[in-house]
Design a protein around this motif. Structure first.
Motif, PDB file in Angstrom:
ATOM      1  N   HIS A  56       0.829  -1.201   0.000  1.00 63.49           N
ATOM      2  CA  HIS A  56       0.000   0.000   0.000  1.00 63.49           C
ATOM      3  C   HIS A  56       0.868   1.258   0.000  1.00 63.49           C
ATOM      4  N   GLU A  83      -0.980   5.788  13.099  1.00 61.49           N
ATOM      5  CA  GLU A  83      -2.376   5.360  13.015  1.00 61.49           C
ATOM      6  C   GLU A  83      -2.741   4.965  11.580  1.00 61.49           C
ATOM      7  N   GLY A  84      -3.356   3.811  11.453  1.00 60.83           N
ATOM      8  CA  GLY A  84      -3.780   3.325  10.138  1.00 60.83           C
ATOM      9  C   GLY A  84      -2.844   2.308   9.537  1.00 60.83           C
ATOM     10  N   SER A  86      -0.978  -1.229   9.542  1.00 62.58           N
ATOM     11  CA  SER A  86      -1.222  -2.547  10.140  1.00 62.58           C
ATOM     12  C   SER A  86       0.004  -3.453  10.116  1.00 62.58           C
ATOM     13  N   ARG A 212       1.625  -1.885   4.916  1.00 62.66           N
ATOM     14  CA  ARG A 212       0.224  -2.231   4.663  1.00 62.66           C
ATOM     15  C   ARG A 212      -0.660  -1.397   5.591  1.00 62.66           C
ATOM     16  N   THR A 213      -1.727  -0.859   5.045  1.00 63.70           N
ATOM     17  CA  THR A 213      -2.628  -0.017   5.828  1.00 63.70           C
ATOM     18  C   THR A 213      -3.954  -0.743   6.079  1.00 63.70           C
ATOM     19  N   ASN A 214      -4.664  -0.287   7.108  1.00 65.93           N
ATOM     20  CA  ASN A 214      -5.972  -0.873   7.395  1.00 65.93           C
ATOM     21  C   ASN A 214      -6.961  -0.568   6.284  1.00 65.93           C
ATOM     22  N   ASP A 215      -6.887   0.634   5.738  1.00 65.18           N
ATOM     23  CA  ASP A 215      -7.755   1.054   4.645  1.00 65.18           C
ATOM     24  C   ASP A 215      -6.876   1.490   3.473  1.00 65.18           C
TER      25      ASP A 215
END
Length: 389
Positions: A56, A83-84, A86, A212-215
């Protein structure tokens, strides 16, 4: 409601014209639903391949400063705390020539921590032979793309040699083969991080850090946070694939123009039917107006006829579109992957929104198509209309 009764009588009086008008609308709706399903499937498949087969965010040194990220462990922990985010995975990459017997291929060799890399890239889901986690238990293991393995003629258990300039060749045992359906299957291989560092004579540095991000759709904002907190360069998948995203947007505009032309053609069929009814029913229209029927009611009659024709066409068209999409989906239509960003089969995806948009636009076009004949009928002179017969 007498306007509705008259509208139905007019429509039923010209069965052949009514059939072709309804068929034009139905065919337009059916074609649009299939094309929209194709576009939905194509876009979703391409976005999924883009998001899932690439990090990402990729963090690397600022251009022109250094070739490697120093203190990558510290930066990895720092990025993981944003934050965000993962998962993170430091990587060491380099160009090597991979040899097996008399065959050789130039590839990109990624040195990774298998656990961290799988958390970011979910490679284990793409393994088709062998075991990705075996890299953790082997200092000289390597995982290849399936097309690369095919080109070299190797399988799990075979030993290949990695050759780089000014360094002794290194031997690697193939422990896994993956398939992503993208060009990386032919140009990418994974080995242990420390092993690849040794091959290139480096230590304590990384080429970059995958994130890698959550969204995934928040990757652009998170990449800015990474840059401000680390001073490194962070490129999101959105920025890296901007050309593809712009192509999809441009393609969407062109496709909607194409949809509009199809609807207009169907609208002309409805308009032609209504104009023919107006010409044939001039005396009847004149008599209605002579009996006190207002021009507004005359207009309503022909607008109702347009809506009736459109409604029947929409219902039949939705059925045709659904059946056509299901029928095409049941067959695997192969595509040349080099022409469609790695897609190998024709993707189709039925969505309720496809039917909704087709229905709304069809009704709009049908109403517009009915306005001219309706106004023409309402503006007739009653005496001239009656005497025209």
């Amino acid at each position: 409601m007498y306007e509705l009764d008259i509208a139905f009588r007019h429509i039923s009086a010209r069965k052949r014209l009514t059939f072709f008008a309804v068929f034009a609308v139905a065919l337009a709706i059916g074609v649009i639903v299939v094309l929209m399903s194709l576009m939905s499937g194509f876009t979703d498949e391409l976005m999924s391949m883009t998001i899932e087969n690439s990090a990402h965010i990729v963090v690397s040194p600022v251009e022109g400063t250094t070739d490697y990220v120093h203190f990558y462990r510290h930066y990895s922990e720092q990025i993981l705390g944003i934050e965000g985010v993962s998962a993170v995975s430091p990587v060491f990459t380099g160009q090597v020539a991979l040899q097996y017997r008399d065959k050789a291929q130039g590839i990109e060799l990624y040195g990774i921590d298998p656990v961290a890399e799988d958390a970011v890239m979910q490679i284990d889901e793409n393994i088709v032979s062998g075991n990705f986690s075996a890299l953790s238990r082997s200092n000289n293991g390597i995982v290849l793309g399936d097309r690369l393995a095919q080109d070299l003629g190797v399988g799990v258990g075979d030993t290949v040699s990695a050759v780089v300039p000014a360094s002794d060749p290194a031997s690697y045992k193939v422990v896994g083969i993956f398939h992503t359906g993208t060009p990386t299957d032919e140009t990418l291989a994974y080995a242990r991080f420390d092993s690849v560092q040794d091959l290139f004579g480096e230590s304590g540095v990384a080429s970059g850090i995958k994130v890698r991000t959550n969204d995934p759709y928040q990757a652009e904002e998170i990449s800015l946070s990474i840059e401000s907190s680390t001073g490194l360069d962070a490129v999101s998948w959105i920025e890296a694939n901007r050309n593809i995203l712009e192509l999809l947007n441009t393609q969407a505009v062109l496709v909607w123009l194409y949809y509009g032309l199809i609807y207009l053609i169907a609208g002309f069929g409805v308009a032609n039917t209504l104009i023919t009814v107006v010409m044939e029913k001039r005396r009847e229209i004149g008599m209605l107006m002579a009996m006190g029927t207002s021009r507004r009611h005359i207009t309503n009659i022909f607008l109702l006829e347009s809506l009736i024709l459109g409604t029947i066409g929409v219902l039949v068209g939705c059925v045709l579109g659904y059946l056509g999409t299901v029928l095409l989906s049941s067959y695997q239509i192969d595509l040349p992957s080099e022409m469609y960003f790695g897609l190998t089969t024709l993707p189709l995806k039925l969505e309720a929104s496809n039917f909704f948009y087709a229905i709304v636009f069809s009704f709009v076009i049908n109403v517009v198509a009915g306005v001219y004949p309706a106004r023409r009928a309402s503006r007739m002179d009653p005496v001239e209309a009656i005497e025209s017969e």
